[in-house]
Scaffold this motif. Sequence first.
Motif, PDB file in Angstrom:
ATOM      1  N   ASN A   1       0.828  -1.214   0.000  1.00 10.12           N
ATOM      2  CA  ASN A   1       0.000   0.000   0.000  1.00 10.12           C
ATOM      3  C   ASN A   1       0.858   1.257   0.000  1.00 10.12           C
ATOM      4  OD1 ASN A   1      -2.658  -0.902  -0.214  1.00 10.12           O
ATOM      5  ND2 ASN A   1      -2.803  -1.340   1.970  1.00 10.12           N
ATOM      6  N   LEU A   2       2.021   1.166  -0.651  1.00  7.05           N
ATOM      7  CA  LEU A   2       2.967   2.277  -0.700  1.00  7.05           C
ATOM      8  C   LEU A   2       2.927   2.902  -2.093  1.00  7.05           C
ATOM      9  CD1 LEU A   2       5.213   3.897   0.706  1.00  7.05           C
ATOM     10  CD2 LEU A   2       6.828   2.119  -0.021  1.00  7.05           C
ATOM     11  N   LYS A   3       2.307   4.063  -2.197  1.00  8.01           N
ATOM     12  CA  LYS A   3       2.118   4.720  -3.491  1.00  8.01           C
ATOM     13  C   LYS A   3       3.366   5.469  -3.951  1.00  8.01           C
ATOM     14  CE  LYS A   3      -0.257   6.542  -6.971  1.00  8.01           C
ATOM     15  NZ  LYS A   3      -0.790   5.739  -8.083  1.00  8.01           N
ATOM     16  N   LEU A   4       4.103   6.008  -2.999  1.00  8.16           N
ATOM     17  CA  LEU A   4       5.103   7.009  -3.366  1.00  8.16           C
ATOM     18  C   LEU A   4       6.158   7.100  -2.275  1.00  8.16           C
ATOM     19  CD1 LEU A   4       5.716   9.577  -5.267  1.00  8.16           C
ATOM     20  CD2 LEU A   4       4.256  10.846  -3.690  1.00  8.16           C
ATOM     21  N   ILE A   5       7.382   7.349  -2.687  1.00  7.65           N
ATOM     22  CA  ILE A   5       8.468   7.667  -1.763  1.00  7.65           C
ATOM     23  C   ILE A   5       9.086   8.987  -2.223  1.00  7.65           C
ATOM     24  CG2 ILE A   5      10.723   6.965  -0.875  1.00  7.65           C
ATOM     25  CD1 ILE A   5       9.892   4.053  -1.429  1.00  7.65           C
ATOM     26  N   ALA A   6       9.286   9.900  -1.287  1.00  6.94           N
ATOM     27  CA  ALA A   6       9.918  11.189  -1.599  1.00  6.94           C
ATOM     28  C   ALA A   6      11.039  11.441  -0.602  1.00  6.94           C
ATOM     29  CB  ALA A   6       8.898  12.318  -1.547  1.00  6.94           C
ATOM     30  N   ILE A   7      12.206  11.821  -1.106  1.00 12.77           N
ATOM     31  CA  ILE A   7      13.382  11.993  -0.251  1.00 12.77           C
ATOM     32  C   ILE A   7      14.071  13.312  -0.586  1.00 12.77           C
ATOM     33  CG2 ILE A   7      15.585  11.000   0.485  1.00 12.77           C
ATOM     34  CD1 ILE A   7      14.535   8.284  -0.432  1.00 12.77           C
ATOM     35  N   LYS A   8      14.426  14.058   0.463  1.00 13.16           N
ATOM     36  CA  LYS A   8      15.194  15.293   0.301  1.00 13.16           C
ATOM     37  C   LYS A   8      16.216  15.376   1.413  1.00 13.16           C
ATOM     38  CE  LYS A   8      16.081  19.153  -1.837  1.00 13.16           C
ATOM     39  NZ  LYS A   8      17.476  18.905  -2.137  1.00 13.16           N
ATOM     40  N   GLY A   9      17.455  15.604   1.037  1.00 15.90           N
ATOM     41  CA  GLY A   9      18.526  15.734   2.018  1.00 15.90           C
ATOM     42  C   GLY A   9      19.260  17.044   1.863  1.00 15.90           C
ATOM     43  N   ASN A  10      19.814  17.520   2.955  1.00 15.01           N
ATOM     44  CA  ASN A  10      20.553  18.790   2.939  1.00 15.01           C
ATOM     45  C   ASN A  10      22.031  18.614   3.226  1.00 15.01           C
ATOM     46  OD1 ASN A  10      18.154  20.252   2.488  1.00 15.01           O
ATOM     47  ND2 ASN A  10      17.702  20.298   4.682  1.00 15.01           N
ATOM     48  N   GLY A  11      22.475  17.367   3.326  1.00  9.65           N
ATOM     49  CA  GLY A  11      23.876  17.116   3.615  1.00  9.65           C
ATOM     50  C   GLY A  11      24.702  16.982   2.352  1.00  9.65           C
ATOM     51  N   GLY A  12      25.815  16.321   2.466  1.00 11.42           N
ATOM     52  CA  GLY A  12      26.692  16.106   1.323  1.00 11.42           C
ATOM     53  C   GLY A  12      27.342  14.744   1.425  1.00 11.42           C
ATOM     54  N   VAL A  13      28.292  14.494   0.541  1.00 11.88           N
ATOM     55  CA  VAL A  13      29.050  13.245   0.575  1.00 11.88           C
ATOM     56  C   VAL A  13      30.534  13.586   0.588  1.00 11.88           C
ATOM     57  CG1 VAL A  13      27.303  11.856  -0.582  1.00 11.88           C
ATOM     58  CG2 VAL A  13      28.982  13.070  -1.954  1.00 11.88           C
ATOM     59  N   ASN A  14      31.310  12.728   1.207  1.00 10.75           N
ATOM     60  CA  ASN A  14      32.747  12.940   1.281  1.00 10.75           C
ATOM     61  C   ASN A  14      33.444  12.249   0.125  1.00 10.75           C
ATOM     62  OD1 ASN A  14      32.682  14.389   3.739  1.00 10.75           O
ATOM     63  ND2 ASN A  14      32.481  12.456   4.880  1.00 10.75           N
ATOM     64  N   CYS A  15      34.492  12.863  -0.358  1.00  7.25           N
ATOM     65  CA  CYS A  15      35.333  12.277  -1.409  1.00  7.25           C
ATOM     66  C   CYS A  15      36.770  12.307  -0.923  1.00  7.25           C
ATOM     67  CB  CYS A  15      35.174  13.059  -2.712  1.00  7.25           C
ATOM     68  SG  CYS A  15      36.175  12.426  -4.062  1.00  7.25           S
ATOM     69  N   HIS A  16      37.420  11.170  -0.932  1.00  2.65           N
ATOM     70  CA  HIS A  16      38.779  11.059  -0.403  1.00  2.65           C
ATOM     71  C   HIS A  16      39.769  11.956  -1.146  1.00  2.65           C
ATOM     72  CE1 HIS A  16      42.454   9.231   1.159  1.00  2.65           C
ATOM     73  NE2 HIS A  16      42.849   9.022  -0.082  1.00  2.65           N
TER      74      HIS A  16
END
Length: 562
Positions: free
Chosen positions: A146-161
């Motif tokens: 019964n899962l119609k939709l997933i919505a995701i928003k993030g304000n962080g970042g990712v690290n790169c070596h």
Amino acid sequence: EPLGPENVFMVLTGPFGGTMVPCSSKHLIVTKSPATGGWLETYSSGLISSELKFAGYDGLLVTGKANHPVYLVIENDRVEFRDATHLWGQGAFAAETYIKESFHPDCGTLSIGPAGENLIKFANVGSEYFRKAGRGGAGAVMGSKNLKLIAIKGNGGVNCHDIQGLYNLIQKHYEKFGQSPVGSARHKYGTPLTLNITHEAGMLPTRNFSRGQFKRAIGKIDKDGVASLTVADRACNACFIACSKRTRVKEGVFKGLDLEGPEYETLAMFGSNLEVDYLPAIMKANRLCDDLGMDTISAGAIIGFAMECFERGILTEKETGGLKLTFGNYDAALRLLELMAHKKDFGAFCAQGVKEMAKSLGQGTEDFAMHSKGMEMPAYDPRAGWGACITYAVTPRGACHRRAWPPSKEVLGDAYPFTTEGKAEIVRDLMEENCVMHCLIVCDMVGKFIPLSTDDFAEYLNVVTGWHYAGEDLINRARAIETLIRRINIRDGLGAKEDSLPKRILEESHLEGPTEGIKIGTENFLKMREEYYLLRGWDKDGVPTQETIAKFGLDEGAVISL
């Protein structure tokens, strides 16, 4: 059970998610397939992967079942299920528009249409409107929860070596791409170029795979046909190939219709496979499937099968509810798509997929029901390149062209297509190379058309993570992964018996074209299949040996527990 609450719906990122690594905006969905009852992995692109990373997650796992329709919102560390009753029954496009207007315009989304709600075995999961994780029925798994939709928003970042090292690699490979004739052609034409290649080779599925060429396709629904209606190019995040084409119909009954696509598989399965040479009708079918939430490959294969049954007299207008399902009748095909998604009338019968349709109809229809393990075959006829026989049969999710693409060797390369010799090894090697890309979750385009090698991917992995992998290390992990997934499928009842192909592919030959009179033969197929098993360290019945299990450290049952 695939549609039971205990099934796990996984949305996964790779180590490159949220970075600038070329073509790394893919996400991966893993679950148990409603189409096959076994392993399912299905890929797409969009914002989900980067937004998951920016929100602080490497993946999302959903289990159980809601008491009523819901959608899931994730914003950094806030996770909330909200009522979706007002969205249930609407198309995927309306669901995505709603969440972008009510939550955040730049959120990553996953959505299903009515097909997913109605638990259609080939329901897809959409993102960014026209990007689809299409194969194997992942949309039905969402619907079962019964899962119609997933919505995701993030304000962080990712690290790169090593960010400078990453920039240097990107610049190096951007310059390499600029010097690649194949890459330039893919940028100009996108995947519709493949139709010209498969037609020339006699590999283009036509009239439910009874033929390998469709002459009326050339100039109408091929690279030039699509180019004539292209209004813009579109690239995924972190991609300089920009293979996607935005098209718009200029005149006729479908005037004004626009979409991203159609891609090659859709052109072939709704075009040549149904003997339709009218591009706007194929575009309409594409848009309908995207909004209703159905895989275009399976839908086109199902309609092609129904059309052949109709023309043979096995089905009549009485059974089809008045639909005249003759080859070329795109009006009937478009109507059937709506009925399939909503499980209405004859559409409910077709919604079972070709395997179950043939089982119900009998009368020899199993011979031309084009599937393996219950998943319909994609748009490459194996009779024009025998390596595809092995690919379709042994890939864990069913008939699949993405785990390995033998036409790169048999059509575009120098491997002789009509022989068993060396084919198992070709498929094994291609499958391992693709497994690396699929585990890193990067698009196939970057590996094939820049092109990048496994050593190149190891370099990217090292500069992003600080690890110290070589290309051979990644290949060794791919070998372990293939055996791990094989064990999962065997546990779920998918073994050598299910690693099969329909009689049409093995015992019939084309009557004209480059493959005229050439038959694969069941004996040759079984020879190639056994050779593949043995190369993997499995026994002649496709079961991994204890030595292979121990070699890869897979002898603990908990390792493969879902």
